[in-house]
Scaffold this motif. Structure first.
Motif, PDB file in Angstrom:
ATOM      1  N   GLY A   1     -14.591  95.583 -24.555  1.00  0.00           N
ATOM      2  CA  GLY A   1     -13.721  96.273 -23.807  1.00  0.00           C
ATOM      3  C   GLY A   1     -14.051  97.551 -23.195  1.00  0.00           C
ATOM      4  O   GLY A   1     -15.292  97.936 -22.966  1.00  0.00           O
ATOM      5  N   ASN A   2     -13.291  97.887 -22.183  1.00  0.00           N
ATOM      6  CA  ASN A   2     -13.350  99.349 -21.467  1.00  0.00           C
ATOM      7  C   ASN A   2     -13.006 100.549 -22.324  1.00  0.00           C
ATOM      8  O   ASN A   2     -11.888 100.714 -22.639  1.00  0.00           O
ATOM      9  CB  ASN A   2     -12.746  99.175 -20.157  1.00  0.00           C
ATOM     10  N   TYR A   3     -13.752 101.372 -22.785  1.00  0.00           N
ATOM     11  CA  TYR A   3     -13.370 102.593 -23.489  1.00  0.00           C
ATOM     12  C   TYR A   3     -13.418 103.738 -22.624  1.00  0.00           C
ATOM     13  O   TYR A   3     -14.271 103.861 -21.985  1.00  0.00           O
ATOM     14  CB  TYR A   3     -14.668 102.522 -24.634  1.00  0.00           C
ATOM     15  N   THR A   4     -12.590 104.778 -23.006  1.00  0.00           N
ATOM     16  CA  THR A   4     -12.500 106.079 -22.506  1.00  0.00           C
ATOM     17  C   THR A   4     -12.423 107.088 -23.487  1.00  0.00           C
ATOM     18  O   THR A   4     -11.674 107.142 -24.391  1.00  0.00           O
ATOM     19  CB  THR A   4     -11.253 106.188 -21.299  1.00  0.00           C
ATOM     20  N   CYS A   5     -13.304 108.218 -23.061  1.00  0.00           N
ATOM     21  CA  CYS A   5     -13.247 109.382 -23.921  1.00  0.00           C
ATOM     22  C   CYS A   5     -12.766 110.514 -23.030  1.00  0.00           C
ATOM     23  O   CYS A   5     -13.199 110.750 -21.857  1.00  0.00           O
ATOM     24  CB  CYS A   5     -14.541 109.653 -24.693  1.00  0.00           C
ATOM     25  N   ALA A   6     -11.979 111.278 -23.617  1.00  0.00           N
ATOM     26  CA  ALA A   6     -11.480 112.469 -22.725  1.00  0.00           C
ATOM     27  C   ALA A   6     -11.295 113.504 -23.519  1.00  0.00           C
ATOM     28  O   ALA A   6     -10.877 113.678 -24.660  1.00  0.00           O
ATOM     29  CB  ALA A   6      -9.969 111.905 -22.090  1.00  0.00           C
ATOM     30  N   PHE A   7     -11.428 114.696 -22.703  1.00  0.00           N
ATOM     31  CA  PHE A   7     -11.279 116.173 -23.574  1.00  0.00           C
ATOM     32  C   PHE A   7     -11.163 117.041 -22.581  1.00  0.00           C
ATOM     33  O   PHE A   7     -11.522 116.913 -21.307  1.00  0.00           O
ATOM     34  CB  PHE A   7     -12.412 116.403 -24.292  1.00  0.00           C
ATOM     35  N   ASN A   8     -10.717 118.335 -22.909  1.00  0.00           N
ATOM     36  CA  ASN A   8     -10.504 119.408 -21.807  1.00  0.00           C
ATOM     37  C   ASN A   8     -11.464 120.562 -22.213  1.00  0.00           C
ATOM     38  O   ASN A   8     -11.951 120.448 -23.361  1.00  0.00           O
ATOM     39  CB  ASN A   8      -9.231 119.875 -22.117  1.00  0.00           C
ATOM     40  N   PHE A   9     -12.077 121.342 -21.296  1.00  0.00           N
ATOM     41  CA  PHE A   9     -12.856 122.536 -21.588  1.00  0.00           C
ATOM     42  C   PHE A   9     -12.456 123.344 -20.658  1.00  0.00           C
ATOM     43  O   PHE A   9     -11.991 123.492 -19.539  1.00  0.00           O
ATOM     44  CB  PHE A   9     -14.269 122.280 -21.665  1.00  0.00           C
TER      45      PHE A   9
END
Length: 262
Positions: free
Chosen positions: A205-213
């Motif tokens: 599948g299509n994976y997304t990792c997200a975070f803020n900095f």
């Protein structure tokens, strides 16, 4: 395949921003153009990217009417704000979003979307990073996993950011949050990675990792989307021919097919 990826990115972008106060209330356009951005995106060069104009209940990806009423602007290097109708890098402008198939540093800048005949305005900044040669795996956009083995999936380029200055990583698959559950004991979320103790075909599948900095008092949002494919391990064993059996000479006609049983 590309169409499915864009739909996932669009759905994910909406889910990430829904419910936030992003200055999507009536305001003067001058204040919007001169004020601080409501969102700041840090994007890796070469990544697909979706820039969405989310003005709360006034616009949505399901509303073609409001999408037609949106006006897009970009501030150039000299500080002039000019209306844009698309981008050379955007494969298309779909409803209330610009879709970048492979974003480049030339796309860095400040963008505005305005709802025609209203005071609604949203200001966004894109910073496209490049030359992250010291970051492990930052160019990773496709992963092949071997079925029935084990592995760990890390967020590509996560080492580019100071762990103290960023938020924990959030994981999504095909636009939905990745979670641990009792029925799938072989999947664990640990140390900001997805641990797969047994890989199945459904892990594709299509994976997304997200975070803020945060850097220099600026709050940035980072998203990395990549494709995971599950393949079968190569075998070293030679196939056994069942039919025809034994050593035989078969005459074949050029251009015609022949079926063998293994």
């Amino acid at each position: 395949m590309i169409g499915n990826l864009w739909m996932i990115l669009l759905a994910f972008t909406i889910s990430e921003t829904t419910g936030r106060n992003l200055s999507a209330q009536p305001l003067d356009h001058t204040a919007c153009f001169t004020g601080a951005p409501s969102r700041n995106y840090y994007v890796f060069a070469g990544d697909p990217f979706v820039l969405t104009c989310d003005l709360g209940s006034h616009t949505s990806t399901n509303s073609t009417h409001y999408a037609d009423e949106l006006l897009w602007y970009r501030k150039d290097d000299e500080g002039r704000v000019q209306q844009i109708h698309g981008s050379k890098e955007a494969i298309e402008q779909r409803q209330n979003a610009f879709l970048f198939s492979s974003i480049s540093p030339a796309a860095s800048g400040t963008y505005f979307c305005v709802l025609r005949n209203t005071h609604l305005c949203l200001k966004m900044t894109i910073l496209v990073g490049q030359n992250q040669i010291s970051c492990q795996g930052h160019e990773l956009r496709e992963i092949s996993l071997i079925r029935d083995t084990a592995t760990k999936i890390s967020c590509p380029g996560i080492d580019c950011f100071n762990s103290v200055a960023r938020s924990p990583v959030r994981w999504y698959k095909n636009g939905l949050t990745v979670e641990q559950y009792d029925e799938r004991t072989s999947l664990k979320l640990k140390n900001e990675q997805i641990e797969l103790h047994t890989i199945y075909e459904m892990d594709s599948g299509n994976y997304t990792c997200a975070f803020n900095f945060t850097e220099n008092n600026t709050y940035w949002l980072v998203r990395r989307t990549f494709t995971v494919s599950v393949i079968i391990k190569d075998t070293k064993e030679t196939p056994t021919v069942l039919e025809p059996y034994g050593v035989k000479t078969i005459e074949l006609e050029l251009g015609k097919s022949q079926v063998y049983s293994f």
